[in-house]
Scaffold this active site. Structure first.
Site, PDB file in Angstrom:
ATOM      1  N   LYS A   1       8.264  35.818  68.478  1.00  0.00           N
ATOM      2  CA  LYS A   1       6.858  35.888  68.045  1.00  0.00           C
ATOM      3  C   LYS A   1       6.728  36.651  66.724  1.00  0.00           C
ATOM      4  CE  LYS A   1       5.322  37.964  71.819  1.00  0.00           C
ATOM      5  NZ  LYS A   1       6.564  38.145  72.607  1.00  0.00           N
TER       6      LYS A   1
ATOM      7  N   ARG B   1      -1.994  40.331  77.035  1.00  0.00           N
ATOM      8  CA  ARG B   1      -0.809  40.376  77.891  1.00  0.00           C
ATOM      9  C   ARG B   1      -1.166  40.307  79.362  1.00  0.00           C
ATOM     10  NH1 ARG B   1       3.052  42.672  74.084  1.00  0.00           N
ATOM     11  NH2 ARG B   1       5.094  42.979  74.954  1.00  0.00           N
TER      12      ARG B   1
ATOM     13  N   ARG C   1      18.901  42.847  68.236  1.00  0.00           N
ATOM     14  CA  ARG C   1      17.987  42.822  67.087  1.00  0.00           C
ATOM     15  C   ARG C   1      17.735  44.199  66.476  1.00  0.00           C
ATOM     16  NH1 ARG C   1      12.173  41.114  69.831  1.00  0.00           N
ATOM     17  NH2 ARG C   1      11.778  43.090  70.859  1.00  0.00           N
TER      18      ARG C   1
ATOM     19  N   ARG D   1      14.610  49.361  68.210  1.00  0.00           N
ATOM     20  CA  ARG D   1      13.550  49.865  69.081  1.00  0.00           C
ATOM     21  C   ARG D   1      14.137  50.577  70.291  1.00  0.00           C
ATOM     22  NH1 ARG D   1       9.398  44.911  69.832  1.00  0.00           N
ATOM     23  NH2 ARG D   1       9.352  45.875  71.893  1.00  0.00           N
TER      24      ARG D   1
ATOM     25  N   ARG E   1      10.855  44.519  81.128  1.00  0.00           N
ATOM     26  CA  ARG E   1       9.833  43.868  80.291  1.00  0.00           C
ATOM     27  C   ARG E   1       9.694  42.389  80.671  1.00  0.00           C
ATOM     28  NH1 ARG E   1      12.261  45.464  74.788  1.00  0.00           N
ATOM     29  NH2 ARG E   1      10.693  44.125  73.853  1.00  0.00           N
TER      30      ARG E   1
HETATM   31  P1  AMP Z   1       6.112  44.256  71.935  1.00  0.00           P
HETATM   32  O1  AMP Z   1       6.428  44.837  70.606  1.00  0.00           O
HETATM   33  O2  AMP Z   1       5.023  43.230  71.862  1.00  0.00           O
HETATM   34  O3  AMP Z   1       7.325  43.781  72.681  1.00  0.00           O
HETATM   35  O4  AMP Z   1       5.491  45.463  72.805  1.00  0.00           O
HETATM   36  C1  AMP Z   1       6.265  46.623  73.103  1.00  0.00           C
HETATM   37  C2  AMP Z   1       5.606  47.405  74.230  1.00  0.00           C
HETATM   38  O5  AMP Z   1       4.302  47.817  73.827  1.00  0.00           O
HETATM   39  C3  AMP Z   1       5.384  46.606  75.513  1.00  0.00           C
HETATM   40  O6  AMP Z   1       6.535  46.582  76.358  1.00  0.00           O
HETATM   41  C4  AMP Z   1       4.235  47.388  76.142  1.00  0.00           C
HETATM   42  O7  AMP Z   1       4.675  48.617  76.704  1.00  0.00           O
HETATM   43  C5  AMP Z   1       3.387  47.737  74.908  1.00  0.00           C
HETATM   44  N1  AMP Z   1       2.387  46.675  74.604  1.00  0.00           N
HETATM   45  C6  AMP Z   1       2.328  45.891  73.498  1.00  0.00           C
HETATM   46  N2  AMP Z   1       1.274  45.065  73.551  1.00  0.00           N
HETATM   47  C7  AMP Z   1       0.641  45.329  74.715  1.00  0.00           C
HETATM   48  C8  AMP Z   1      -0.500  44.794  75.361  1.00  0.00           C
HETATM   49  N3  AMP Z   1      -1.220  43.797  74.804  1.00  0.00           N
HETATM   50  N4  AMP Z   1      -0.855  45.312  76.567  1.00  0.00           N
HETATM   51  C9  AMP Z   1      -0.154  46.311  77.143  1.00  0.00           C
HETATM   52  N5  AMP Z   1       0.952  46.857  76.607  1.00  0.00           N
HETATM   53  C10 AMP Z   1       1.355  46.369  75.395  1.00  0.00           C
END
Ligand code: AMP
Length: 215
Positions: free
Chosen positions: A13, A88, A127, A161, A172
């Site tokens: 994404k 989400r 990554r 990360r 996740r």
């Molecule tokens: P991402 O970078 O999108 O993989 O997000 C990393 C982490 O941020 C996720 O595993 C969640 O802990 C938190 N996170 C990101 N977006 C959301 C969301 N829309 N709702 C809840 N937690 C989020």
């Protein structure tokens, strides 16, 4: 144009969002990036979000909904934006509908990027990004042309990360299937859900997304 890039962690994404931002001028709104910035800046929200993020769990709805509600009102979003990592869960999707109605705009498309779980784990564990410009790379699939130098900005520092490790990735993915995937029927019913094959090479996925958006 307002679109959502939807898919499990590691589906690509962020990579596609960066390309669409450049090619279509849509602002990329990544709740993950915003939360990581809040954690790094040790803001009130960041401190609340950190433990959940490190554990591979979702951060509470009121935090992410609040962040997005504020962000989409900014002037730079008036020309359209692309959501990456939000919504989400169904509650967030419903909250987004309310926000968009308040702004007098509508969602054009939700693009689901489909990728097999085994590939996701490999992609996530390899990554990393440029510490300066955030360009994404991968240990085996997408190396910089000159080793140790970012293709985009020439930066020489890179970061990984905290939550990109095998144990957290499994959590996740579990969260994705339990909470996030149930959002798909919500958009399918609205007739705006499209699918692309996220297993393909980056350029092919980008071409599929272009085709979807051109219709
Ligand atoms: P991402 O970078 O999108 O993989 O997000 C990393 C982490 O941020 C996720 O595993 C969640 O802990 C938190 N996170 C990101 N977006 C959301 C969301 N829309 N709702 C809840 N937690 C989020």
């Amino acid at each position: 144009m307002i679109i959502i890039l939807f898919g499990p962690p590691g589906a690509g994404k962020g990579t596609q969002a960066q390309r669409i931002e450049k090619s279509k001028g849509l602002i990329q709104l990544s709740t993950g990036d915003m939360l990581r910035a809040a954690v790094a800046a040790q803001t009130h929200y960041g401190q609340k979000a950190k433990d959940k993020m490190d554990a591979g769990q979702l951060v509470s709805d009121d935090i992410v909904i609040g962040i997005i509600a504020d962000r989409i009102k900014a002037d730079d979003c008036k020309g359209g934006f692309l959501l990456d990592g939000f919504p989400r869960n169904v509650a967030q999707a419903q909250a987004l509908d309310v926000m968009l109605a308040e702004e007098g705009v509508k969602l054009d498309a939700v693009i689901e990027m489909k990728v097999d779980d085994a590939v996701l784990v490999d992609r996530i564990s390899g990554r990393y990004t440029c510490a300066k410009c955030n360009e994404g790379y991968h240990d085996t699939n997408l190396k910089p042309v000159v080793e140790g130098v970012c293709d985009n900005c020439g930066g020489t520092e890179f970061k990984r990360r905290n939550d990109d490790n095998a144990e957290t990735v499994a959590k996740r993915l579990k969260e994705y299937y339990a909470q996030t995937a149930p959002v798909l029927p919500y958009y399918a019913e609205k007739g705006i859900l499209q699918q692309v094959n996220g297993m393909n090479a980056i350029d092919e996925v980008a071409a599929q997304i272009d085709a979807v958006l051109a219709v």
